[in-house]
Design a protein around this motif. Sequence first.
Motif, mmCIF file in Angstrom:
data_model
loop_
_atom_site.group_PDB
_atom_site.id
_atom_site.type_symbol
_atom_site.label_atom_id
_atom_site.label_comp_id
_atom_site.label_asym_id
_atom_site.label_seq_id
_atom_site.Cartn_x
_atom_site.Cartn_y
_atom_site.Cartn_z
ATOM 1 N N LEU A 1 12.177 13.529 -1.592
ATOM 2 C CA LEU A 1 12.696 14.512 -0.656
ATOM 3 C C LEU A 1 13.435 13.798 0.483
ATOM 4 O O LEU A 1 13.100 12.685 0.850
ATOM 5 C CB LEU A 1 11.537 15.334 -0.070
ATOM 6 C CG LEU A 1 10.673 16.098 -1.076
ATOM 7 C CD1 LEU A 1 9.452 16.671 -0.364
ATOM 8 C CD2 LEU A 1 11.483 17.190 -1.745
ATOM 9 N N THR A 2 14.405 14.481 1.034
ATOM 10 C CA THR A 2 15.078 13.933 2.213
ATOM 11 C C THR A 2 14.460 14.528 3.463
ATOM 12 O O THR A 2 13.680 15.493 3.399
ATOM 13 C CB THR A 2 16.589 14.255 2.166
ATOM 14 O OG1 THR A 2 16.747 15.670 2.247
ATOM 15 C CG2 THR A 2 17.235 13.723 0.898
ATOM 16 N N LYS A 3 14.819 13.980 4.584
ATOM 17 C CA LYS A 3 14.280 14.437 5.861
ATOM 18 C C LYS A 3 14.608 15.913 6.091
ATOM 19 O O LYS A 3 13.793 16.654 6.639
ATOM 20 C CB LYS A 3 14.848 13.584 7.000
ATOM 21 C CG LYS A 3 14.257 13.863 8.348
ATOM 22 C CD LYS A 3 14.827 12.878 9.359
ATOM 23 C CE LYS A 3 14.113 12.972 10.699
ATOM 24 N NZ LYS A 3 14.611 11.955 11.652
ATOM 25 N N ASN A 4 15.774 16.293 5.668
ATOM 26 C CA ASN A 4 16.236 17.669 5.935
ATOM 27 C C ASN A 4 16.077 18.612 4.750
ATOM 28 O O ASN A 4 16.670 19.689 4.755
ATOM 29 C CB ASN A 4 17.694 17.629 6.401
ATOM 30 C CG ASN A 4 17.841 16.833 7.673
ATOM 31 O OD1 ASN A 4 17.075 17.016 8.619
ATOM 32 N ND2 ASN A 4 18.803 15.920 7.706
ATOM 33 N N GLU B 1 12.311 4.500 11.483
ATOM 34 C CA GLU B 1 11.321 5.521 11.108
ATOM 35 C C GLU B 1 10.577 5.116 9.833
ATOM 36 O O GLU B 1 9.344 5.189 9.773
ATOM 37 C CB GLU B 1 12.012 6.869 10.872
ATOM 38 C CG GLU B 1 12.509 7.551 12.126
ATOM 39 C CD GLU B 1 13.308 8.808 11.806
ATOM 40 O OE1 GLU B 1 12.949 9.870 12.356
ATOM 41 O OE2 GLU B 1 14.279 8.738 11.014
ATOM 42 N N LEU B 2 11.320 4.675 8.823
ATOM 43 C CA LEU B 2 10.712 4.342 7.535
ATOM 44 C C LEU B 2 9.696 3.219 7.642
ATOM 45 O O LEU B 2 8.647 3.258 6.994
ATOM 46 C CB LEU B 2 11.795 3.948 6.519
ATOM 47 C CG LEU B 2 12.674 5.075 6.000
ATOM 48 C CD1 LEU B 2 13.877 4.503 5.263
ATOM 49 C CD2 LEU B 2 11.869 5.988 5.087
ATOM 50 N N PHE C 1 4.457 5.922 9.833
ATOM 51 C CA PHE C 1 5.245 6.799 8.962
ATOM 52 C C PHE C 1 4.452 7.135 7.700
ATOM 53 O O PHE C 1 3.889 6.257 7.041
ATOM 54 C CB PHE C 1 6.572 6.123 8.583
ATOM 55 C CG PHE C 1 7.459 6.992 7.747
ATOM 56 C CD1 PHE C 1 8.163 8.035 8.321
ATOM 57 C CD2 PHE C 1 7.576 6.782 6.377
ATOM 58 C CE1 PHE C 1 8.990 8.850 7.546
ATOM 59 C CE2 PHE C 1 8.391 7.583 5.599
ATOM 60 C CZ PHE C 1 9.095 8.626 6.183
ATOM 61 N N ASP C 2 4.406 8.403 7.360
ATOM 62 C CA ASP C 2 3.697 8.867 6.163
ATOM 63 C C ASP C 2 4.687 8.875 4.988
ATOM 64 O O ASP C 2 5.533 9.768 4.890
ATOM 65 C CB ASP C 2 3.120 10.258 6.396
ATOM 66 C CG ASP C 2 2.327 10.782 5.206
ATOM 67 O OD1 ASP C 2 2.155 10.028 4.219
ATOM 68 O OD2 ASP C 2 1.887 11.944 5.268
ATOM 69 N N SER C 3 4.561 7.912 4.108
ATOM 70 C CA SER C 3 5.505 7.792 2.993
ATOM 71 C C SER C 3 5.441 8.982 2.042
ATOM 72 O O SER C 3 6.389 9.239 1.305
ATOM 73 C CB SER C 3 5.242 6.500 2.218
ATOM 74 O OG SER C 3 3.933 6.494 1.690
ATOM 75 N N LYS C 4 4.347 9.713 2.089
ATOM 76 C CA LYS C 4 4.216 10.865 1.191
ATOM 77 C C LYS C 4 5.146 12.015 1.595
ATOM 78 O O LYS C 4 5.361 12.944 0.812
ATOM 79 C CB LYS C 4 2.761 11.319 1.138
ATOM 80 C CG LYS C 4 1.886 10.287 0.426
ATOM 81 C CD LYS C 4 0.476 10.785 0.228
ATOM 82 C CE LYS C 4 -0.369 9.848 -0.573
ATOM 83 N NZ LYS C 4 -0.636 8.563 0.002
ATOM 84 N N GLY D 1 0.858 -1.181 0.000
ATOM 85 C CA GLY D 1 0.000 0.000 0.000
ATOM 86 C C GLY D 1 0.890 1.225 0.000
ATOM 87 O O GLY D 1 1.771 1.364 -0.821
ATOM 88 N N ASP D 2 0.696 2.104 0.987
ATOM 89 C CA ASP D 2 1.554 3.292 1.078
ATOM 90 C C ASP D 2 2.513 3.210 2.266
ATOM 91 O O ASP D 2 3.023 4.221 2.734
ATOM 92 C CB ASP D 2 0.703 4.566 1.147
ATOM 93 C CG ASP D 2 -0.170 4.619 2.389
ATOM 94 O OD1 ASP D 2 -0.262 3.602 3.106
ATOM 95 O OD2 ASP D 2 -0.750 5.687 2.651
#
Length: 195
Positions: free
Chosen positions: A191-194, A149-150, A155-158, A129-130
């Motif tokens: 996108l990256t976390k930062n 985290e992943l 965790f919101d993959s978006k 799914g997502d």
Amino acid sequence: VIYEKQNYLPVNFNQVSHKQLGYSQAEYASKSIRDIYAFGVERDFEQNINHTLANGYNEFETLLLKKDGTSLPTFVKVQVINIKGEELLLCIFQDLTEIKKTQQSAIYGEIKFRKLIENAFDGVYIMKGDKYVYANKSFSDIVEYSLTELTDENFDSKLLLTEDSKSLVNERFSKRASGQQIENSFEMTMLTKNS
């Protein structure tokens, strides 16, 4: 094989039963069930027999002892039967050697595959799914989120997708859900976390 219950000696058996253990017909005829249990699983014999006698039927895996001293992984089905007023044990032995080899090969293959993926320089992930259900360290390093985290269910993959990439992913999900064919590979910006 049909065994009598007094000393667990065979009353009747076919060629496969004695040949798979490497015994002649005469040798096998003098072997009780106890004699063909491999070393280290003799204790199981009592448990399995007691269960069979109490319930009339039993299924289990064990190791049988071959004449040459090697063990034979075996699946056993035992049923208490009655022939002319005498209770006997009907045993069916299935050699599990090839099945065990196949299982070992599958485990070995999975370990090799896992090591290959975990040590890959490319980011690899599996989604249901997502949600990320697996990610390798390279993917974690690329997006700057920890593996914990992943793969956390919340965790919101978006968070990793640009607006254009979100549209592309949503479109692919919709097509797949409706049974349409989609290309196996595609490009998107993450996108990256930062960032």
